[in-house]
Design a protein around this motif. Structure first.
Motif, mmCIF file in Angstrom:
data_model
loop_
_atom_site.group_PDB
_atom_site.id
_atom_site.type_symbol
_atom_site.label_atom_id
_atom_site.label_comp_id
_atom_site.label_asym_id
_atom_site.label_seq_id
_atom_site.Cartn_x
_atom_site.Cartn_y
_atom_site.Cartn_z
ATOM 1 N N VAL A 292 30.438 -12.368 38.455
ATOM 2 C CA VAL A 292 30.161 -12.105 36.839
ATOM 3 C C VAL A 292 28.577 -12.041 37.460
ATOM 4 O O VAL A 292 27.922 -10.512 36.166
ATOM 5 C CB VAL A 292 30.694 -13.301 35.703
ATOM 6 C CG1 VAL A 292 29.536 -13.115 35.350
ATOM 7 C CG2 VAL A 292 31.827 -13.482 35.796
ATOM 8 N N VAL A 293 28.258 -12.109 38.246
ATOM 9 C CA VAL A 293 26.443 -11.961 38.974
ATOM 10 C C VAL A 293 26.444 -10.346 39.055
ATOM 11 O O VAL A 293 25.529 -10.129 38.443
ATOM 12 C CB VAL A 293 25.549 -13.021 39.466
ATOM 13 C CG1 VAL A 293 24.804 -12.581 39.582
ATOM 14 C CG2 VAL A 293 25.956 -14.035 38.838
ATOM 15 N N ARG A 294 27.373 -10.163 39.907
ATOM 16 C CA ARG A 294 27.448 -8.926 40.477
ATOM 17 C C ARG A 294 27.647 -7.486 39.444
ATOM 18 O O ARG A 294 26.575 -6.766 39.259
ATOM 19 C CB ARG A 294 28.370 -9.039 41.283
ATOM 20 C CG ARG A 294 27.674 -9.374 42.577
ATOM 21 C CD ARG A 294 26.703 -8.719 43.444
ATOM 22 N NE ARG A 294 27.665 -7.652 43.946
ATOM 23 C CZ ARG A 294 27.319 -6.523 45.065
ATOM 24 N NH1 ARG A 294 25.893 -6.504 45.154
ATOM 25 N NH2 ARG A 294 27.970 -5.494 45.049
ATOM 26 N N ASN A 295 28.887 -7.901 39.005
ATOM 27 C CA ASN A 295 29.145 -7.222 37.323
ATOM 28 C C ASN A 295 27.918 -7.395 36.011
ATOM 29 O O ASN A 295 27.600 -5.843 35.440
ATOM 30 C CB ASN A 295 30.789 -7.099 37.439
ATOM 31 C CG ASN A 295 31.000 -7.098 37.595
ATOM 32 O OD1 ASN A 295 31.881 -5.768 38.203
ATOM 33 N ND2 ASN A 295 31.981 -7.991 38.049
ATOM 34 N N TRP A 296 27.132 -8.232 36.099
ATOM 35 C CA TRP A 296 26.190 -7.961 34.773
ATOM 36 C C TRP A 296 24.825 -7.228 35.345
ATOM 37 O O TRP A 296 24.166 -6.314 35.025
ATOM 38 C CB TRP A 296 25.799 -9.578 34.559
ATOM 39 C CG TRP A 296 24.378 -9.195 33.438
ATOM 40 C CD1 TRP A 296 23.161 -9.889 34.223
ATOM 41 C CD2 TRP A 296 24.321 -9.474 32.326
ATOM 42 N NE1 TRP A 296 22.424 -9.880 33.198
ATOM 43 C CE2 TRP A 296 23.532 -9.681 32.157
ATOM 44 C CE3 TRP A 296 25.687 -8.933 32.115
ATOM 45 C CZ2 TRP A 296 22.903 -9.434 30.400
ATOM 46 C CZ3 TRP A 296 25.036 -8.504 30.459
ATOM 47 C CH2 TRP A 296 23.924 -9.300 29.696
ATOM 48 N N ASN A 297 24.742 -7.661 37.512
ATOM 49 C CA ASN A 297 23.576 -6.342 37.345
ATOM 50 C C ASN A 297 24.189 -4.955 37.626
ATOM 51 O O ASN A 297 23.146 -4.443 37.193
ATOM 52 C CB ASN A 297 23.202 -7.443 38.980
ATOM 53 C CG ASN A 297 22.598 -8.814 38.513
ATOM 54 O OD1 ASN A 297 22.072 -9.045 37.914
ATOM 55 N ND2 ASN A 297 22.731 -9.634 39.800
ATOM 56 N N LYS A 298 25.287 -4.845 38.079
ATOM 57 C CA LYS A 298 25.889 -3.420 37.233
ATOM 58 C C LYS A 298 25.297 -2.750 36.972
ATOM 59 O O LYS A 298 24.796 -1.529 36.299
ATOM 60 C CB LYS A 298 27.095 -3.217 38.127
ATOM 61 C CG LYS A 298 27.506 -3.386 40.042
ATOM 62 C CD LYS A 298 28.575 -3.284 39.975
ATOM 63 C CE LYS A 298 28.603 -3.776 42.220
ATOM 64 N NZ LYS A 298 30.131 -3.405 42.297
ATOM 65 N N TRP A 299 25.830 -3.776 35.801
ATOM 66 C CA TRP A 299 25.790 -2.909 34.443
ATOM 67 C C TRP A 299 24.338 -2.443 33.685
ATOM 68 O O TRP A 299 23.957 -1.151 32.895
ATOM 69 C CB TRP A 299 26.365 -4.099 33.231
ATOM 70 C CG TRP A 299 26.704 -3.224 31.924
ATOM 71 C CD1 TRP A 299 27.028 -2.842 31.608
ATOM 72 C CD2 TRP A 299 25.359 -3.755 30.831
ATOM 73 N NE1 TRP A 299 26.787 -2.420 30.115
ATOM 74 C CE2 TRP A 299 26.017 -3.365 29.456
ATOM 75 C CE3 TRP A 299 24.123 -4.852 30.442
ATOM 76 C CZ2 TRP A 299 25.068 -3.762 28.383
ATOM 77 C CZ3 TRP A 299 23.851 -4.778 28.956
ATOM 78 C CH2 TRP A 299 23.622 -4.780 28.609
ATOM 79 N N LYS A 300 23.801 -3.673 33.875
ATOM 80 C CA LYS A 300 22.063 -3.767 33.927
ATOM 81 C C LYS A 300 21.462 -2.149 34.276
ATOM 82 O O LYS A 300 20.883 -1.851 33.888
ATOM 83 C CB LYS A 300 21.223 -4.883 34.009
ATOM 84 C CG LYS A 300 20.804 -6.316 32.957
ATOM 85 C CD LYS A 300 20.637 -7.218 33.402
ATOM 86 C CE LYS A 300 20.535 -7.400 34.672
ATOM 87 N NZ LYS A 300 19.045 -8.483 34.473
ATOM 88 N N GLN A 301 21.847 -2.375 35.615
ATOM 89 C CA GLN A 301 20.966 -0.905 36.183
ATOM 90 C C GLN A 301 21.910 0.583 36.188
ATOM 91 O O GLN A 301 21.090 1.377 36.362
ATOM 92 C CB GLN A 301 21.788 -1.179 37.722
ATOM 93 C CG GLN A 301 21.145 -0.113 39.181
ATOM 94 C CD GLN A 301 21.327 -0.688 40.209
ATOM 95 O OE1 GLN A 301 22.017 -1.528 40.784
ATOM 96 N NE2 GLN A 301 20.867 0.339 41.121
ATOM 97 N N TRP A 302 23.192 0.328 35.132
ATOM 98 C CA TRP A 302 23.577 1.368 34.837
ATOM 99 C C TRP A 302 22.964 1.450 34.315
ATOM 100 O O TRP A 302 22.728 2.974 32.778
ATOM 101 C CB TRP A 302 25.328 1.513 34.730
ATOM 102 C CG TRP A 302 25.708 1.986 33.909
ATOM 103 C CD1 TRP A 302 26.428 2.853 34.177
ATOM 104 C CD2 TRP A 302 25.927 2.671 32.550
ATOM 105 N NE1 TRP A 302 26.937 4.185 33.686
ATOM 106 C CE2 TRP A 302 26.602 3.282 32.245
ATOM 107 C CE3 TRP A 302 26.102 1.742 31.555
ATOM 108 C CZ2 TRP A 302 26.924 3.980 30.863
ATOM 109 C CZ3 TRP A 302 26.671 1.588 30.571
ATOM 110 C CH2 TRP A 302 26.537 2.757 29.906
#
Length: 387
Positions: A292-302
């Motif tokens: 969840v944390v990794r995908n959340w950070n990826k979404w914010k970066q995107w």
């Protein structure tokens, strides 16, 4: 390892670690739930075993004569009891002419007598793929190289349990085997492996990678007369005769174990299931949290990259309109940021005319836009046109 196996292992690894391990986390969570459900069922069975009375056959009638309490009764009917007794044929205690011809089963190979006879014939095949065949290293590691084809026949006659050491006995309990799928405490009385002679056809089968038979295993198991066993199940009176049948909530029905041994066995299984479920659940929570944390950070970066792309696109849309202002611009009218174009935009509310239109838009799109001269926060910029 062959290329096919490497591709399969790579695919399974990618699937398990996809979405930063979310698939693996959900798989572990499913395994944890299954383990906890088994723990709940085993704990329930353990509580019932501890509450169940441990009686002799002669004490059953006095127990069943009393009204069963709510704690000891079961929804299927009957009282859960644990009885230790000796196996005997029902015809031997009927007290009729059948006593002269007891209804027992006799092993064809050993001649032993019993009330349950299980005969199993197993044909063993060799699965080696031969010189011209193809074999899998994974199957050689994780699977057996022998394939077995079994045929099993089970015969049984009505039988009872009598008090240990009291033979003949007038007190007995009938064992009702209807619907029971529990393992049986059978004794092996015959076990023989007969090799199958090879033929030219067998050689061709081995050469071209076809499985071929190598042996025939013949085995007989019986529940012999006079064996002391423990029966666990629902006991009730049927036409004045005590009868016990299996309970689907309990893992035992007929067993060699005593009550204390059953409780000890279930206690160990309960602890293993409990801590196994806790371990699997903790691993699944950790992996899912990481995913969840990794995908959340990826979404914010995107999202941030998309905003930057939009800003660059806006600047690129403005640049063609001001390209004609690059040449012949006096030094005092150059943009303080790019130092290439004429100053065309005024910041509001400070009113400084220090930037070209493209740089003003870039400053305005910042998170906290400020005037590059006075560092005052700005609300927007206004394009200035000369008359």
């Amino acid at each position: 390892m062959s290329h096919q196996e490497q591709a399969l292992v790579s695919l399974l690894s990618q699937l398990a670690l996809s979405f930063d391990g979310a698939v693996l986390g959900f798989a572990l969570a499913y395994a944890a739930l299954r383990t906890l459900f088994k723990f709940s069922a085993t704990s329930t069975a353990l509580r019932k075993l501890r509450r169940a009375p441990y009686l002799s056959v002669s004490d059953l009638r006095s127990l069943l004569a009393d009204t069963p309490s709510e704690a000891d009764s079961n929804s299927d009917g009957g009282t859960i009891v644990i009885v230790r007794g000796t196996v005997d044929a029902k015809s031997a205690v009927d007290g009729s002419w059948k006593t002269l011809r007891p209804g027992v089963l006799v092993s064809r190979e050993s001649g032993d007598k019993g009330v349950i006879l299980q005969r199993t014939q197993t044909c063993i095949y060799n699965e080696w793929k031969g010189l011209f065949g193809w074999t899998s290293d994974l199957r050689a590691i994780f699977a057996r190289s022998w394939r077995q084809q079994e045929s099993t026949s089970l015969r049984k006659v009505p039988f009872v349990l009598i008090d240990v050491g009291r033979r003949p006995s007038t007190e007995y309990v009938v064992i009702n085997m209807d619907g029971s799928r529990h393992p049986l405490p059978l004794t092996t009385v015959y076990h023989k492996l007969q090799p199958i002679n090879a033929s030219p056809y067998t050689f061709l089968q081995a050469l071209f990678g076809h499985e071929y038979p190598v042996g025939l295993l013949d085995e007989e198991k019986i529940l012999p007369l006079g064996k002391d066993i423990t029966a666990v199940g629902l006991c009730s009176l049927n036409n004045g005769i005590a009868e016990i049948k299996s309970c689907k909530d309990l893992p035992y029905f007929l067993s060699d174990l005593s009550k204390d041994q059953m409780i000890l066995d279930l206690s160990i299984k309960t602890k293993i299931l409990f801590w196994g479920g806790i371990a699997l659940g903790s691993m699944s929570v950790g992996i899912l949290g990481y995913a969840v944390v990794r995908n959340w950070n990826k979404w914010k970066q995107w999202k941030l990259q998309r905003q930057l792309q939009q800003q660059r696109q806006a600047v690129s849309d403005v640049e063609p309109q001001v390209d004609d202002e690059i040449e012949d611009v006096p030094d005092g009218q150059l943009c303080v940021i790019c130092l290439m174009r004429r100053r065309r935009s005024v910041f509001i509310p400070c009113g400084h005319l220090v930037c070209c239109q493209g740089c003003a838009i870039s400053v305005e799109r910042e998170v906290a836009p400020k005037c590059p001269v006075c560092r005052q926060e700005i609300r927007n910029s206004v394009r200035i046109f000369e008359s």
